[in-house]
Design a protein around this motif. Sequence first.
Motif, PDB file in Angstrom:
ATOM      1  N   LYS A   1      23.505 -56.168   0.773  1.00  0.00           N
ATOM      2  CA  LYS A   1      23.175 -54.790   0.418  1.00  0.00           C
ATOM      3  C   LYS A   1      24.397 -53.886   0.383  1.00  0.00           C
ATOM      4  N   THR A   2      25.552 -54.420   0.797  1.00  0.00           N
ATOM      5  CA  THR A   2      26.778 -53.641   0.702  1.00  0.00           C
ATOM      6  C   THR A   2      27.661 -54.118  -0.446  1.00  0.00           C
ATOM      7  N   THR A   3      27.144 -55.023  -1.284  1.00  0.00           N
ATOM      8  CA  THR A   3      27.911 -55.541  -2.410  1.00  0.00           C
ATOM      9  C   THR A   3      27.577 -54.772  -3.682  1.00  0.00           C
ATOM     10  N   MET A   4      28.273 -55.133  -4.769  1.00  0.00           N
ATOM     11  CA  MET A   4      28.065 -54.480  -6.054  1.00  0.00           C
ATOM     12  C   MET A   4      26.650 -54.659  -6.578  1.00  0.00           C
ATOM     13  N   GLN A   5      25.979 -55.739  -6.168  1.00  0.00           N
ATOM     14  CA  GLN A   5      24.628 -55.984  -6.653  1.00  0.00           C
ATOM     15  C   GLN A   5      23.686 -54.828  -6.335  1.00  0.00           C
ATOM     16  N   PHE A   6      23.906 -54.168  -5.203  1.00  0.00           N
ATOM     17  CA  PHE A   6      23.026 -53.095  -4.771  1.00  0.00           C
ATOM     18  C   PHE A   6      23.647 -51.718  -4.977  1.00  0.00           C
ATOM     19  N   ALA A   7      24.774 -51.654  -5.701  1.00  0.00           N
ATOM     20  CA  ALA A   7      25.468 -50.381  -5.908  1.00  0.00           C
ATOM     21  C   ALA A   7      25.214 -49.852  -7.313  1.00  0.00           C
ATOM     22  N   ASP A   8      25.344 -48.558  -7.459  1.00  0.00           N
ATOM     23  CA  ASP A   8      25.240 -47.867  -8.741  1.00  0.00           C
ATOM     24  C   ASP A   8      26.523 -47.079  -8.967  1.00  0.00           C
TER      25      ASP A   8
ATOM     26  N   ALA B   1      20.493 -60.068 -12.449  1.00  0.00           N
ATOM     27  CA  ALA B   1      19.466 -59.476 -13.296  1.00  0.00           C
ATOM     28  C   ALA B   1      18.075 -59.737 -12.763  1.00  0.00           C
ATOM     29  N   GLY B   2      17.828 -60.949 -12.313  1.00  0.00           N
ATOM     30  CA  GLY B   2      16.458 -61.317 -11.994  1.00  0.00           C
ATOM     31  C   GLY B   2      16.060 -61.162 -10.553  1.00  0.00           C
ATOM     32  N   LEU B   3      16.908 -61.587  -9.617  1.00  0.00           N
ATOM     33  CA  LEU B   3      16.486 -61.648  -8.230  1.00  0.00           C
ATOM     34  C   LEU B   3      16.448 -60.280  -7.571  1.00  0.00           C
ATOM     35  N   VAL B   4      17.398 -59.427  -7.886  1.00  0.00           N
ATOM     36  CA  VAL B   4      17.455 -58.092  -7.301  1.00  0.00           C
ATOM     37  C   VAL B   4      16.798 -57.101  -8.260  1.00  0.00           C
ATOM     38  N   PRO B   5      15.767 -56.384  -7.833  1.00  0.00           N
ATOM     39  CA  PRO B   5      15.066 -55.470  -8.740  1.00  0.00           C
ATOM     40  C   PRO B   5      15.813 -54.149  -8.924  1.00  0.00           C
ATOM     41  N   PHE B   6      15.333 -53.365  -9.865  1.00  0.00           N
ATOM     42  CA  PHE B   6      15.802 -52.005 -10.091  1.00  0.00           C
ATOM     43  C   PHE B   6      14.637 -51.054  -9.866  1.00  0.00           C
ATOM     44  N   VAL B   7      14.937 -49.775  -9.671  1.00  0.00           N
ATOM     45  CA  VAL B   7      13.901 -48.760  -9.559  1.00  0.00           C
ATOM     46  C   VAL B   7      14.170 -47.668 -10.591  1.00  0.00           C
TER      47      VAL B   7
ATOM     48  N   ARG C   1      19.154 -45.147 -16.002  1.00  0.00           N
ATOM     49  CA  ARG C   1      18.054 -44.556 -15.233  1.00  0.00           C
ATOM     50  C   ARG C   1      17.403 -45.571 -14.299  1.00  0.00           C
ATOM     51  N   PHE C   2      17.808 -46.834 -14.411  1.00  0.00           N
ATOM     52  CA  PHE C   2      17.345 -47.869 -13.480  1.00  0.00           C
ATOM     53  C   PHE C   2      18.459 -48.150 -12.477  1.00  0.00           C
ATOM     54  N   VAL C   3      18.166 -47.996 -11.192  1.00  0.00           N
ATOM     55  CA  VAL C   3      19.184 -48.078 -10.149  1.00  0.00           C
ATOM     56  C   VAL C   3      18.754 -49.026  -9.031  1.00  0.00           C
ATOM     57  N   ARG C   4      19.708 -49.323  -8.143  1.00  0.00           N
ATOM     58  CA  ARG C   4      19.439 -50.229  -7.025  1.00  0.00           C
ATOM     59  C   ARG C   4      19.736 -49.615  -5.655  1.00  0.00           C
ATOM     60  N   LYS C   5      20.439 -48.521  -5.634  1.00  0.00           N
ATOM     61  CA  LYS C   5      20.885 -47.949  -4.368  1.00  0.00           C
ATOM     62  C   LYS C   5      19.748 -47.701  -3.369  1.00  0.00           C
ATOM     63  N   PRO C   6      18.539 -47.295  -3.818  1.00  0.00           N
ATOM     64  CA  PRO C   6      17.467 -47.063  -2.836  1.00  0.00           C
ATOM     65  C   PRO C   6      17.157 -48.277  -1.965  1.00  0.00           C
ATOM     66  N   PHE C   7      17.360 -49.490  -2.498  1.00  0.00           N
ATOM     67  CA  PHE C   7      17.113 -50.690  -1.698  1.00  0.00           C
ATOM     68  C   PHE C   7      18.211 -50.883  -0.650  1.00  0.00           C
ATOM     69  N   ALA C   8      19.451 -50.500  -1.012  1.00  0.00           N
ATOM     70  CA  ALA C   8      20.570 -50.666  -0.088  1.00  0.00           C
ATOM     71  C   ALA C   8      20.496 -49.672   1.066  1.00  0.00           C
ATOM     72  N   THR C   9      20.045 -48.459   0.768  1.00  0.00           N
ATOM     73  CA  THR C   9      20.010 -47.416   1.798  1.00  0.00           C
ATOM     74  C   THR C   9      18.786 -47.501   2.686  1.00  0.00           C
ATOM     75  N   GLY C  10      17.790 -48.294   2.253  1.00  0.00           N
ATOM     76  CA  GLY C  10      16.552 -48.371   3.012  1.00  0.00           C
ATOM     77  C   GLY C  10      15.543 -47.328   2.603  1.00  0.00           C
ATOM     78  N   ALA C  11      15.887 -46.520   1.596  1.00  0.00           N
ATOM     79  CA  ALA C  11      14.945 -45.524   1.104  1.00  0.00           C
ATOM     80  C   ALA C  11      13.719 -46.186   0.485  1.00  0.00           C
TER      81      ALA C  11
END
Length: 405
Positions: free
Chosen positions: A83-90, A294-300, A59-69
Amino acid sequence: MTDTTAQFPFPPTSPEKAHEQMRRIREDRPMTQVQYAFGGKVWAIHRHAAVKQMLEDRRFVRKPFATGAMEVPYPVQFPDFLKTTMQFADPPEHTRLRRLVAKAFTMRRVELLREKTRRFAEDLLDAMERKGPPADLVRDYTLQVPILVLSELLGVPAADRDKFTAWSQVMLATNGLSEQELAEHGAALYTYLVELIAARRAEPADDLLSALATAREKDDSLTDEEILPIAMLLLVAGFDNTANFATQGVLALLRNPDQLRVFLADIDGVAPTLADEVLRHGGFALGNDVEGSAGLVPFVATEDVEIDGQLVRAGECVMADISTANHDENAFADPERFDVTRSPNPHLTLSHGLHHCLGASLARMEMQVIIGSVFRRFPGLALAGEESYATDFLTAGMSSLPVTW
Protein backbone atom coordinates in the motif's frame (compact mmCIF):
# COMPACT_ATOMS: atom_id res chain seq x y z
CA MET A 1 -32.79 -4.63 -19.21
CA THR A 2 -29.49 -6.53 -18.89
CA ASP A 3 -28.74 -7.87 -15.43
CA THR A 4 -25.37 -6.37 -14.48
CA THR A 5 -24.92 -8.09 -11.12
CA ALA A 6 -23.37 -11.48 -10.40
CA GLN A 7 -22.03 -13.54 -7.56
CA PHE A 8 -18.30 -14.13 -7.23
CA PRO A 9 -16.52 -16.08 -8.72
CA PHE A 10 -17.33 -14.47 -12.03
CA PRO A 11 -16.82 -15.74 -14.62
CA PRO A 12 -16.23 -19.40 -13.63
CA THR A 13 -12.58 -20.24 -14.19
CA SER A 14 -12.86 -23.56 -16.07
CA PRO A 15 -10.50 -23.29 -19.08
CA GLU A 16 -12.75 -25.59 -21.10
CA LYS A 17 -15.66 -23.16 -20.82
CA ALA A 18 -13.88 -19.87 -20.34
CA HIS A 19 -13.63 -18.65 -23.95
CA GLU A 20 -17.32 -19.10 -24.67
CA GLN A 21 -18.29 -17.57 -21.32
CA MET A 22 -16.05 -14.58 -21.92
CA ARG A 23 -17.45 -14.02 -25.41
CA ARG A 24 -21.03 -14.08 -24.14
CA ILE A 25 -20.20 -11.70 -21.31
CA ARG A 26 -18.57 -9.16 -23.66
CA GLU A 27 -21.47 -9.29 -26.09
CA ASP A 28 -24.02 -8.90 -23.29
CA ARG A 29 -22.52 -5.98 -21.34
CA PRO A 30 -19.36 -3.88 -20.91
CA MET A 31 -19.12 -4.65 -17.20
CA THR A 32 -20.67 -6.61 -14.36
CA GLN A 33 -21.08 -5.48 -10.76
CA VAL A 34 -19.69 -8.45 -8.89
CA GLN A 35 -21.22 -9.14 -5.47
CA TYR A 36 -18.95 -10.93 -3.04
CA ALA A 37 -20.35 -13.28 -0.43
CA PHE A 38 -19.06 -11.10 2.41
CA GLY A 39 -20.78 -8.00 0.99
CA GLY A 40 -18.17 -6.22 -1.10
CA LYS A 41 -19.00 -5.00 -4.62
CA VAL A 42 -16.83 -4.10 -7.58
CA TRP A 43 -17.51 -3.39 -11.28
CA ALA A 44 -15.59 -5.90 -13.44
CA ILE A 45 -14.88 -4.34 -16.86
CA HIS A 46 -14.86 -6.91 -19.69
CA ARG A 47 -14.28 -5.13 -23.00
CA HIS A 48 -10.82 -4.16 -24.22
CA ALA A 49 -11.70 -0.59 -25.19
CA ALA A 50 -13.61 -0.03 -21.94
CA VAL A 51 -10.67 -1.25 -19.85
CA LYS A 52 -8.33 1.13 -21.69
CA GLN A 53 -10.80 3.99 -21.20
CA MET A 54 -10.86 3.40 -17.45
CA LEU A 55 -7.09 3.09 -17.15
CA GLU A 56 -6.63 6.38 -19.01
CA ASP A 57 -9.22 8.27 -16.93
CA ARG A 58 -7.69 10.15 -13.97
CA ARG A 59 -11.07 10.18 -12.24
CA PHE A 60 -10.34 6.59 -11.16
CA VAL A 61 -7.91 6.50 -8.23
CA ARG A 62 -6.38 4.11 -5.71
CA LYS A 63 -5.23 6.29 -2.84
CA PRO A 64 -8.37 5.68 -0.71
CA PHE A 65 -7.34 2.02 -0.35
CA ALA A 66 -3.82 2.99 0.75
CA THR A 67 -4.98 5.50 3.35
CA GLY A 68 -7.65 3.22 4.78
CA ALA A 69 -10.42 5.60 3.77
CA MET A 70 -11.91 2.66 1.84
CA GLU A 71 -11.55 -1.09 2.22
CA VAL A 72 -10.54 -3.17 -0.78
CA PRO A 73 -13.98 -4.43 -1.90
CA TYR A 74 -13.14 -8.11 -2.21
CA PRO A 75 -11.48 -10.73 -0.01
CA VAL A 76 -7.82 -10.22 -0.91
CA GLN A 77 -5.57 -9.20 1.96
CA PHE A 78 -2.82 -6.99 0.56
CA PRO A 79 0.36 -6.82 2.68
CA ASP A 80 0.81 -3.38 4.22
CA PHE A 81 4.04 -2.77 2.29
CA LEU A 82 2.18 -2.94 -1.03
CA LYS A 83 0.00 0.00 0.00
CA THR A 84 3.04 2.27 0.04
CA THR A 85 4.07 1.40 -3.53
CA MET A 86 3.16 3.02 -6.84
CA GLN A 87 0.32 0.53 -7.29
CA PHE A 88 -1.70 2.34 -4.63
CA ALA A 89 -0.51 5.88 -5.47
CA ASP A 90 -2.08 8.58 -7.63
CA PRO A 91 -0.52 11.67 -9.23
CA PRO A 92 1.42 13.70 -8.27
CA GLU A 93 2.96 11.16 -5.83
CA HIS A 94 2.73 8.37 -8.40
CA THR A 95 4.36 10.57 -11.06
CA ARG A 96 7.30 11.38 -8.79
CA LEU A 97 7.90 7.78 -7.75
CA ARG A 98 7.57 6.42 -11.27
CA ARG A 99 9.98 8.99 -12.70
CA LEU A 100 12.66 8.17 -10.13
CA VAL A 101 12.22 4.38 -10.36
CA ALA A 102 12.29 4.55 -14.18
CA LYS A 103 15.77 6.10 -13.97
CA ALA A 104 16.98 2.92 -12.27
CA PHE A 105 14.83 0.29 -13.97
CA THR A 106 16.12 0.72 -17.51
CA MET A 107 15.96 -1.47 -20.61
CA ARG A 108 19.76 -1.47 -20.62
CA ARG A 109 19.85 -2.95 -17.11
CA VAL A 110 17.40 -5.66 -18.17
CA GLU A 111 19.35 -6.54 -21.30
CA LEU A 112 22.57 -6.82 -19.29
CA LEU A 113 20.76 -9.48 -17.24
CA ARG A 114 19.82 -11.55 -20.29
CA GLU A 115 23.08 -13.50 -20.47
CA LYS A 116 23.07 -14.18 -16.73
CA THR A 117 19.46 -15.35 -17.03
CA ARG A 118 20.56 -17.79 -19.76
CA ARG A 119 23.31 -19.11 -17.50
CA PHE A 120 20.88 -19.60 -14.61
CA ALA A 121 18.52 -21.45 -16.96
CA GLU A 122 21.28 -23.64 -18.39
CA ASP A 123 22.59 -24.59 -14.96
CA LEU A 124 19.11 -25.66 -13.84
CA LEU A 125 18.55 -27.60 -17.06
CA ASP A 126 21.92 -29.32 -16.57
CA ALA A 127 20.70 -30.50 -13.16
CA MET A 128 17.39 -31.70 -14.64
CA GLU A 129 19.22 -33.61 -17.36
CA ARG A 130 21.59 -35.26 -14.89
CA LYS A 131 18.69 -36.33 -12.70
CA GLY A 132 16.76 -37.63 -15.70
CA PRO A 133 13.03 -37.65 -16.48
CA PRO A 134 10.39 -37.21 -15.31
CA ALA A 135 10.77 -33.77 -13.73
CA ASP A 136 8.53 -31.17 -12.19
CA LEU A 137 9.17 -28.18 -14.44
CA VAL A 138 7.88 -25.71 -11.84
CA ARG A 139 9.92 -26.96 -8.89
CA ASP A 140 13.06 -27.75 -10.87
CA TYR A 141 13.12 -24.87 -13.35
CA THR A 142 10.50 -22.18 -13.94
CA LEU A 143 10.16 -21.18 -10.29
CA GLN A 144 13.92 -21.12 -9.77
CA VAL A 145 15.05 -18.90 -12.66
CA PRO A 146 13.04 -15.77 -11.68
CA ILE A 147 14.20 -15.79 -8.06
CA LEU A 148 17.83 -16.11 -9.19
CA VAL A 149 17.31 -13.23 -11.61
CA LEU A 150 15.63 -11.15 -8.93
CA SER A 151 18.50 -11.83 -6.53
CA GLU A 152 20.96 -10.74 -9.21
CA LEU A 153 18.90 -7.67 -10.06
CA LEU A 154 18.67 -6.50 -6.45
CA GLY A 155 22.27 -7.33 -5.69
CA VAL A 156 21.70 -10.13 -3.17
CA PRO A 157 25.07 -11.83 -2.58
CA ALA A 158 25.26 -15.43 -3.81
CA ALA A 159 25.86 -16.67 -0.26
CA ASP A 160 22.51 -15.21 0.86
CA ARG A 161 20.34 -16.47 -2.00
CA ASP A 162 19.02 -19.61 -0.33
CA LYS A 163 17.62 -17.74 2.66
CA PHE A 164 16.43 -14.89 0.42
CA THR A 165 14.53 -17.43 -1.70
CA ALA A 166 12.96 -19.02 1.37
CA TRP A 167 11.85 -15.65 2.76
CA SER A 168 10.46 -14.62 -0.64
CA GLN A 169 8.34 -17.76 -0.97
CA VAL A 170 6.95 -17.27 2.53
CA MET A 171 5.94 -13.70 1.65
CA LEU A 172 3.75 -15.05 -1.17
CA ALA A 173 2.12 -17.81 0.89
CA THR A 174 -1.48 -17.35 1.99
CA ASN A 175 -1.74 -20.27 4.39
CA GLY A 176 0.19 -23.16 5.89
CA LEU A 177 2.18 -21.03 8.34
CA SER A 178 1.13 -19.53 11.63
CA GLU A 179 0.86 -15.77 12.02
CA GLN A 180 3.94 -15.86 14.23
CA GLU A 181 5.94 -17.75 11.58
CA LEU A 182 4.83 -15.36 8.85
CA ALA A 183 5.74 -12.38 11.04
CA GLU A 184 9.16 -13.84 11.83
CA HIS A 185 10.00 -14.55 8.18
CA GLY A 186 8.64 -11.16 7.10
CA ALA A 187 10.69 -9.37 9.75
CA ALA A 188 13.82 -11.28 8.71
CA LEU A 189 13.36 -10.30 5.06
CA TYR A 190 12.56 -6.70 6.02
CA THR A 191 15.68 -6.42 8.19
CA TYR A 192 17.84 -8.02 5.51
CA LEU A 193 16.66 -5.59 2.81
CA VAL A 194 17.03 -2.57 5.12
CA GLU A 195 20.64 -3.54 5.78
CA LEU A 196 21.31 -4.27 2.10
CA ILE A 197 19.87 -0.89 1.02
CA ALA A 198 22.05 0.87 3.61
CA ALA A 199 25.12 -0.99 2.36
CA ARG A 200 24.36 -0.08 -1.26
CA ARG A 201 23.78 3.57 -0.37
CA ALA A 202 27.18 3.65 1.37
CA GLU A 203 28.96 1.71 -1.38
CA PRO A 204 26.94 1.57 -4.63
CA ALA A 205 27.34 -1.48 -6.85
CA ASP A 206 25.99 -2.35 -10.30
CA ASP A 207 22.53 -3.47 -9.16
CA LEU A 208 19.00 -2.11 -8.91
CA LEU A 209 19.09 -1.28 -5.19
CA SER A 210 22.20 0.84 -5.77
CA ALA A 211 20.56 2.54 -8.74
CA LEU A 212 17.43 3.28 -6.71
CA ALA A 213 19.51 4.60 -3.80
CA THR A 214 21.39 6.98 -6.11
CA ALA A 215 18.51 7.99 -8.42
CA ARG A 216 18.19 11.78 -8.58
CA GLU A 217 15.79 14.28 -10.16
CA LYS A 218 17.08 17.79 -9.40
CA ASP A 219 16.98 17.88 -5.59
CA ASP A 220 14.64 14.89 -5.31
CA SER A 221 15.61 11.29 -4.55
CA LEU A 222 14.12 8.12 -3.14
CA THR A 223 14.28 7.55 0.59
CA ASP A 224 15.09 4.18 2.15
CA GLU A 225 11.44 4.01 3.26
CA GLU A 226 10.40 4.31 -0.42
CA ILE A 227 13.00 1.89 -1.81
CA LEU A 228 12.10 -0.95 0.56
CA PRO A 229 8.46 -1.34 -0.65
CA ILE A 230 9.69 -1.26 -4.25
CA ALA A 231 12.01 -4.18 -3.52
CA MET A 232 9.20 -6.03 -1.74
CA LEU A 233 6.83 -5.37 -4.65
CA LEU A 234 9.34 -6.96 -7.01
CA LEU A 235 9.07 -10.16 -4.99
CA VAL A 236 5.33 -10.32 -5.63
CA ALA A 237 5.35 -9.04 -9.20
CA GLY A 238 8.62 -10.38 -10.54
CA PHE A 239 9.02 -13.78 -8.95
CA ASP A 240 6.01 -16.10 -8.77
CA ASN A 241 3.99 -14.31 -11.48
CA THR A 242 6.84 -14.53 -13.98
CA ALA A 243 7.35 -18.21 -13.16
CA ASN A 244 3.64 -18.90 -13.58
CA PHE A 245 3.40 -17.27 -17.01
CA ALA A 246 6.58 -18.99 -18.22
CA THR A 247 5.10 -22.33 -17.13
CA GLN A 248 1.83 -21.49 -18.87
CA GLY A 249 3.83 -20.76 -22.01
CA VAL A 250 5.47 -24.19 -21.96
CA LEU A 251 2.11 -25.86 -21.34
CA ALA A 252 0.43 -23.90 -24.15
CA LEU A 253 3.12 -24.96 -26.62
CA LEU A 254 2.84 -28.61 -25.60
CA ARG A 255 -0.94 -28.46 -26.06
CA ASN A 256 -0.66 -26.72 -29.44
CA PRO A 257 1.80 -28.82 -31.48
CA ASP A 258 1.30 -26.72 -34.63
CA GLN A 259 2.48 -23.63 -32.72
CA LEU A 260 5.32 -25.59 -31.12
CA ARG A 261 6.60 -26.47 -34.60
CA VAL A 262 6.59 -22.79 -35.58
CA PHE A 263 8.47 -21.91 -32.40
CA LEU A 264 11.08 -24.68 -32.74
CA ALA A 265 11.81 -23.60 -36.31
CA ASP A 266 12.93 -20.13 -35.14
CA ILE A 267 13.20 -19.88 -31.36
CA ASP A 268 15.05 -16.56 -31.23
CA GLY A 269 12.84 -14.95 -33.85
CA VAL A 270 9.53 -16.13 -32.39
CA ALA A 271 10.34 -15.78 -28.66
CA PRO A 272 9.35 -12.07 -28.41
CA THR A 273 5.90 -12.56 -29.95
CA LEU A 274 5.44 -15.84 -28.05
CA ALA A 275 6.03 -14.06 -24.72
CA ASP A 276 3.32 -11.51 -25.43
CA GLU A 277 0.90 -14.17 -26.65
CA VAL A 278 1.39 -16.13 -23.43
CA LEU A 279 0.71 -12.96 -21.44
CA ARG A 280 -2.46 -12.39 -23.49
CA HIS A 281 -3.73 -15.95 -23.62
CA GLY A 282 -2.69 -17.27 -20.21
CA GLY A 283 -4.90 -17.30 -17.15
CA PHE A 284 -8.67 -17.35 -16.87
CA ALA A 285 -9.31 -15.93 -13.41
CA LEU A 286 -11.22 -12.69 -13.05
CA GLY A 287 -8.77 -9.82 -13.02
CA ASN A 288 -5.74 -12.03 -13.70
CA ASP A 289 -2.64 -10.03 -14.60
CA VAL A 290 1.07 -10.51 -14.12
CA GLU A 291 1.78 -7.38 -12.17
CA GLY A 292 -1.48 -6.79 -10.35
CA SER A 293 -1.45 -3.31 -11.85
CA ALA A 294 -4.69 -3.43 -13.79
CA GLY A 295 -6.64 -6.38 -12.53
CA LEU A 296 -5.77 -7.28 -8.96
CA VAL A 297 -5.80 -3.81 -7.42
CA PRO A 298 -9.13 -1.98 -7.93
CA PHE A 299 -9.80 1.69 -8.58
CA VAL A 300 -12.48 3.95 -7.11
CA ALA A 301 -14.43 6.58 -9.08
CA THR A 302 -14.08 10.11 -7.71
CA GLU A 303 -17.20 11.24 -9.60
CA ASP A 304 -19.93 9.74 -11.79
CA VAL A 305 -18.31 8.32 -14.95
CA GLU A 306 -19.92 6.60 -17.95
CA ILE A 307 -17.94 3.77 -19.52
CA ASP A 308 -19.25 2.21 -22.71
CA GLY A 309 -22.81 3.18 -21.82
CA GLN A 310 -22.65 2.00 -18.20
CA LEU A 311 -22.74 4.58 -15.40
CA VAL A 312 -20.26 4.12 -12.55
CA ARG A 313 -21.25 6.21 -9.55
CA ALA A 314 -18.80 8.25 -7.47
CA GLY A 315 -17.38 6.03 -4.72
CA GLU A 316 -17.96 2.76 -6.60
CA CYS A 317 -15.05 0.43 -7.26
CA VAL A 318 -13.92 -0.91 -10.63
CA MET A 319 -11.39 -3.48 -11.76
CA ALA A 320 -10.19 -4.74 -15.13
CA ASP A 321 -11.28 -8.25 -16.12
CA ILE A 322 -7.99 -8.71 -17.95
CA SER A 323 -8.49 -12.23 -19.31
CA THR A 324 -11.85 -11.36 -20.84
CA ALA A 325 -10.56 -8.10 -22.32
CA ASN A 326 -7.54 -9.93 -23.73
CA HIS A 327 -9.88 -12.17 -25.75
CA ASP A 328 -12.00 -9.35 -27.17
CA GLU A 329 -12.62 -9.97 -30.87
CA ASN A 330 -12.77 -6.21 -31.43
CA ALA A 331 -9.11 -5.96 -30.45
CA PHE A 332 -7.73 -9.35 -31.53
CA ALA A 333 -8.28 -11.41 -34.68
CA ASP A 334 -9.37 -14.96 -33.84
CA PRO A 335 -8.81 -14.27 -30.11
CA GLU A 336 -9.43 -17.83 -28.92
CA ARG A 337 -6.48 -19.09 -30.98
CA PHE A 338 -3.05 -19.36 -29.36
CA ASP A 339 -0.81 -17.78 -32.03
CA VAL A 340 2.91 -17.54 -31.27
CA THR A 341 3.48 -15.04 -34.10
CA ARG A 342 0.57 -12.72 -33.24
CA SER A 343 1.49 -9.11 -34.01
CA PRO A 344 0.42 -6.54 -33.07
CA ASN A 345 -0.67 -7.81 -29.66
CA PRO A 346 -2.17 -4.98 -27.57
CA HIS A 347 -2.89 -7.17 -24.53
CA LEU A 348 -3.53 -5.48 -21.19
CA THR A 349 -1.82 -7.98 -18.90
CA LEU A 350 0.93 -5.50 -18.09
CA SER A 351 -1.68 -2.75 -17.70
CA HIS A 352 -1.91 0.45 -19.70
CA GLY A 353 -1.39 4.16 -19.30
CA LEU A 354 -0.37 5.57 -15.94
CA HIS A 355 0.03 2.13 -14.31
CA HIS A 356 1.75 0.33 -17.17
CA CYS A 357 4.21 -2.08 -15.59
CA LEU A 358 7.73 -0.69 -15.20
CA GLY A 359 9.02 -4.28 -15.11
CA ALA A 360 7.42 -5.23 -18.44
CA SER A 361 10.74 -5.56 -20.26
CA LEU A 362 12.13 -7.75 -17.45
CA ALA A 363 9.09 -10.07 -17.50
CA ARG A 364 9.28 -10.42 -21.29
CA MET A 365 13.03 -11.08 -21.26
CA GLU A 366 12.75 -13.79 -18.59
CA MET A 367 9.89 -15.53 -20.37
CA GLN A 368 11.80 -15.52 -23.65
CA VAL A 369 14.87 -17.06 -22.03
CA ILE A 370 13.05 -19.56 -19.80
CA ILE A 371 10.83 -20.95 -22.55
CA GLY A 372 13.46 -20.78 -25.29
CA SER A 373 16.15 -22.50 -23.21
CA VAL A 374 14.04 -25.48 -22.15
CA PHE A 375 12.94 -26.25 -25.73
CA ARG A 376 16.47 -25.84 -27.08
CA ARG A 377 17.67 -28.37 -24.53
CA PHE A 378 14.68 -30.70 -24.80
CA PRO A 379 12.97 -30.26 -28.20
CA GLY A 380 11.08 -33.48 -27.48
CA LEU A 381 9.68 -32.20 -24.18
CA ALA A 382 6.31 -33.77 -23.39
CA LEU A 383 3.76 -33.81 -20.59
CA ALA A 384 4.10 -36.60 -18.03
CA GLY A 385 0.92 -35.90 -16.09
CA GLU A 386 -1.61 -33.21 -15.26
CA GLU A 387 -0.65 -29.78 -14.03
CA SER A 388 -1.77 -28.55 -10.61
CA TYR A 389 -2.37 -25.10 -9.19
CA ALA A 390 -1.44 -23.52 -5.87
CA THR A 391 -4.24 -22.65 -3.47
CA ASP A 392 -1.92 -21.27 -0.80
CA PHE A 393 -0.10 -18.60 -2.79
CA LEU A 394 -1.17 -15.00 -3.37
CA THR A 395 -0.84 -15.40 -7.15
CA ALA A 396 -2.54 -18.84 -7.31
CA GLY A 397 -0.25 -19.94 -10.11
CA MET A 398 0.75 -23.36 -11.38
CA SER A 399 2.40 -25.36 -8.60
CA SER A 400 3.42 -28.42 -10.62
CA LEU A 401 3.91 -29.42 -14.26
CA PRO A 402 5.22 -33.00 -14.74
CA VAL A 403 7.31 -33.35 -17.92
CA THR A 404 9.53 -35.86 -19.65
CA TRP A 405 11.84 -35.82 -22.70
